[in-house]
Design an enzyme around this catalytic site. Structure first.
Site, PDB file in Angstrom:
ATOM      1  CG  ASP A   3      -2.082  -0.894   1.173  1.00 29.12           C
ATOM      2  OD1 ASP A   3      -2.193  -1.638   0.175  1.00 29.12           O
ATOM      3  OD2 ASP A   3      -2.852  -0.911   2.139  1.00 29.12           O
ATOM      4  CG  ASP A   7      -8.089  -6.761   6.943  1.00 29.85           C
ATOM      5  OD1 ASP A   7      -7.007  -7.266   6.590  1.00 29.85           O
ATOM      6  OD2 ASP A   7      -9.193  -7.113   6.468  1.00 29.85           O
TER       7      ASP A   7
HETATM    8  C1  BGC Z   1      -0.704  -5.761  10.013  1.00 34.70           C
HETATM    9  C2  BGC Z   1       0.554  -6.526  10.306  1.00 34.70           C
HETATM   10  C3  BGC Z   1       0.300  -7.994  10.072  1.00 34.70           C
HETATM   11  C4  BGC Z   1      -0.240  -8.217   8.696  1.00 34.70           C
HETATM   12  C5  BGC Z   1      -0.576  -9.659   8.425  1.00 34.70           C
HETATM   13  C6  BGC Z   1      -1.203  -6.054   8.644  1.00 34.70           C
HETATM   14  O1  BGC Z   1      -2.434  -5.441   8.444  1.00 34.70           O
HETATM   15  O2  BGC Z   1      -0.474  -4.386  10.176  1.00 34.70           O
HETATM   16  O3  BGC Z   1       0.924  -6.319  11.652  1.00 34.70           O
HETATM   17  O4  BGC Z   1       1.485  -8.717  10.251  1.00 34.70           O
HETATM   18  O5  BGC Z   1      -1.393  -7.443   8.485  1.00 34.70           O
HETATM   19  O6  BGC Z   1      -1.663 -10.091   9.158  1.00 34.70           O
END
Ligand code: BGC
Length: 597
Positions: free
Chosen positions: A308, A535
């Site tokens: 992103d 998320d």
């Molecule tokens: C989070 C990370 C996480 C990743 C996978 C992201 O949205 O900020 O901390 O490791 O997702 O779940």
């Protein structure tokens, strides 16, 4: 893009050795210093000239190819160099980088760029070029540096274990450590035991919990101690475990840029907007130190780069209604571009690293205004902070998002009562794409090439949560007798309230199981976001990970310009991002498409 700070000039690319791709039949290594007794250019004393050349065809397509050449000076120091060879098969150089590459008749001459002419004894310079061909190409069998032959029959004396060395009896013909075009092809991928255990405990059958997922390095601490939530293993643990599994490839996500997640709050990170120094020294360098351990040389390390980040600098800045001061700041200070360049340039020194740069997804970058500018910005990053486009294996689409891989029941060119849905459906809303596959294919084959990337790169699509099965899934196209909205809303498998919704989406299911080479230009369908990891929290939860509370994760929220003020469509009771979210995982299993067996 505008920068307010002056970036230092890009240093010359570090020397690297690329080996042949799987596409290339001929061995590419020509090495061995042979002194001929000739005088080196500009030298008053009788100098010993010598050179070795590593010539690799990195990508080949119907009528052209990309080659990467590393010239090593094994003789006395030189101040400038010309490398010459013959093309016997009708090849024609079209474009070079990091050297002036020209062709006259069948003779090709590569002359040093201004910054890589001086080569000490043992020093090397790398350059690349694209060429047209009549369908196939072979490796030239003679190279001359400043007129002196680089002998073809020797082996690199410094690299007795070179897998391309035909005289080394210990080496099979094409071992897994060789540089390949698509690191997913034919590869057994690493299964992350942390995620696998959580998935098994969460009720998944083995057809799910034995799937490969990416390891997220989402903080400096994650390098040694595991990322968010129930993840426990550091990078070295994962790499050792990958060797123990006999895996050919592991997927990591490098995700810790300064001022991370500038258009949202749920995945804000630990580094402030100006902390590019810590990103380089405390994040990328330590990762590189671990990854470059020779014991991992035969393990392909797939690096999914900074989800992103660069797309945010296209859409969420300036006068856009979705602009945020944080994204404006990251555009102005240049630290996303610098960080991505440093990431791929540094890790790209390892022959076994394959970096895929994030391109958002069709519901973000699919509009005309965003598509080519994103590719152009990625190309800028691929030339920043020591990186070159050769450090890029491809592009990552839909990471942690929900866009359908393919919409089987409608197409962006469809019309309803003579009216194009592209203009008349509020779901499509002038986007050029309605699914990830068409978006990613065009990005690789058109936008990226127009931006300057070599042809022949690939894309990966995150299919971890874009399945949209279950009872709500349509079984055919909607009616063409009503409005464009009625037709599209009845046809689409993606059941989100709005295409801009991105957090813990209600109704989503697991998507295609990981598959290599599923379609042209697509290196893999793969699970980058580990299914079951949130998320973002649906209400504010204090934490020490830098994560904020984004109301796009709150099911009671009425939206903002990102989703044209629609409800967020998020599931309730979610933990902070990266933490296990059992209710979501159960829904992903139930709504999987293809269904889970
Ligand atoms: C989070 C990370 C996480 C990743 C996978 C992201 O949205 O900020 O901390 O490791 O997702 O779940």
């Amino acid at each position: 893009m505008t920068r307010t700070t002056d970036a230092p000039p890009a240093p010359p690319p570090r020397p690297r050795r690329r080996r042949r791709t799987s596409l290339l039949a001929a061995t590419a290594l020509l090495a061995g210093a042979v002194g001929t007794g000739a005088l080196t250019q500009g030298s008053a004393t009788a100098a010993e000239p010598g050179c070795s050349v590593d010539y690799t065809v990195q990508n080949e397509w119907n009528n052209g190819f990309t080659a990467q050449v590393t010239l090593t000076n094994t003789g006395d120091p030189v101040n400038s160099w010309d490398l010459e060879w013959e093309f016997a098969g009708g090849e024609q150089v079209t474009q070079g980088w990091s050297a002036q590459v020209s062709q006259s008749g069948t003779t090709v001459t590569a002359s040093n760029a201004s910054w890589n002419g001086s080569l000490a004894t043992g020093g090397s310079a790398s350059f690349g070029f694209n060429a047209g061909s009549a369908g196939s190409t072979s490796v030239p069998d003679e190279f001359r540096m400043n007129g002196v032959l680089c002998d073809a029959d020797g082996q690199d004396p410094d690299d007795p274990d070179d897998p391309d060395d035909p005289d080394d009896p210990g080496d099979p013909d094409d071992p897994p450590g060789d540089r390949v075009d698509n690191p997913y092809a034919g590869a057994q991928l690493y299964v992350n035991p942390d995620w696998s255990a959580a998935a098994q405990q969460g009720g998944a059958p083995s057809s799910v919990y034995n799937q490969p997922t990416a390891v997220w390095l989402d903080s400096i601490g994650a390098i040694t101690g595991g990322s968010a939530g129930s993840n426990t293993m550091g990078l070295q643990d994962h790499l050792d475990e990958a060797l123990a599994q006999g895996a050919d490839a592991i997927q990591i996500v490098t995700y810790n840029l300064p001022g991370r997640d500038c258009a949202a709050l749920a995945s804000n990170g630990e580094l402030g907007p100006e902390e590019i120094g810590r990103y380089k020294n405390d994040f990328i360098d330590p990762i590189n130190e671990i990854v470059s351990d020779p014991k991992y040389a035969d393990l392909r390390i797939i690096n999914i780069v900074e989800v992103d980040s660069l797309p945010n600098l296209i859409t969420n800045v300036g006068s856009s209604p979705t602009a945020t001061p944080e994204c404006d700041e990251m555009k102005a200070n240049g630290n996303y571009v610098e960080g991505v360049g440093y990431n791929i340039g540094t890790l790209g020194d390892n022959d076994n690293v394959y970096s895929y740069i994030d391109i958002g997804h069709h519901g973000w970058i699919g509009w005309e205004d965003n598509f080519q500018p994103t590719a152009d910005l990625l190309f800028e990053a691929a030339n920043a902070a020591g990186a070159t486009p050769q450090d890029v294996a491809g592009f990552a689409a839909n990471t942690a998002n929900y866009g359908a891989t393919v919409e089987p029941y409608f197409d962006v060119t469809d019309t309803v009562n003579g009216q194009p849905i592209r203009a008349n459906s509020s779901w499509v809303d002038w986007n050029n794409y309605v699914d990830e596959l068409s978006f990613a294919q065009d990005f690789v084959s058109e936008a990226a090439v127009a931006a300057g990337f070599p042809e022949g790169l690939g894309a990966i699509i995150d299919t971890s949560r874009n399945g949209w099965g279950g009872p709500e899934r349509p079984t055919g196209p909607g009616p063409t007798t009503g409005t464009a909205d009625e037709y599209v809303d009845a046809s689409r498998t993606d059941r989100r309230i709005h295409l801009g919704n991105w957090c813990n989406q209600a109704g989503a299911g697991l998507g295609e199981r990981p598959t290599a080479e599923p379609e042209p230009y697509i290196d893999a369908y793969t699970w980058v976001k580990p299914p079951g990891e949130s998320d973002g929290s649906s209400e504010e939860i204090p934490n020490d990970e830098g994560k904020g509370f984004d109301r796009m994760c709150d099911p009671t929220y009425g939206g903002n310009p990102q989703n044209q003020n629609n409800p967020s469509g998020a599931l309730p009771d979610a933990p902070i991002s990266g933490h296990w979210f059992q209710a979501q995982f159960e829904q992903l299993l139930a709504n999987a498409y293809p269904p889970v067996e």
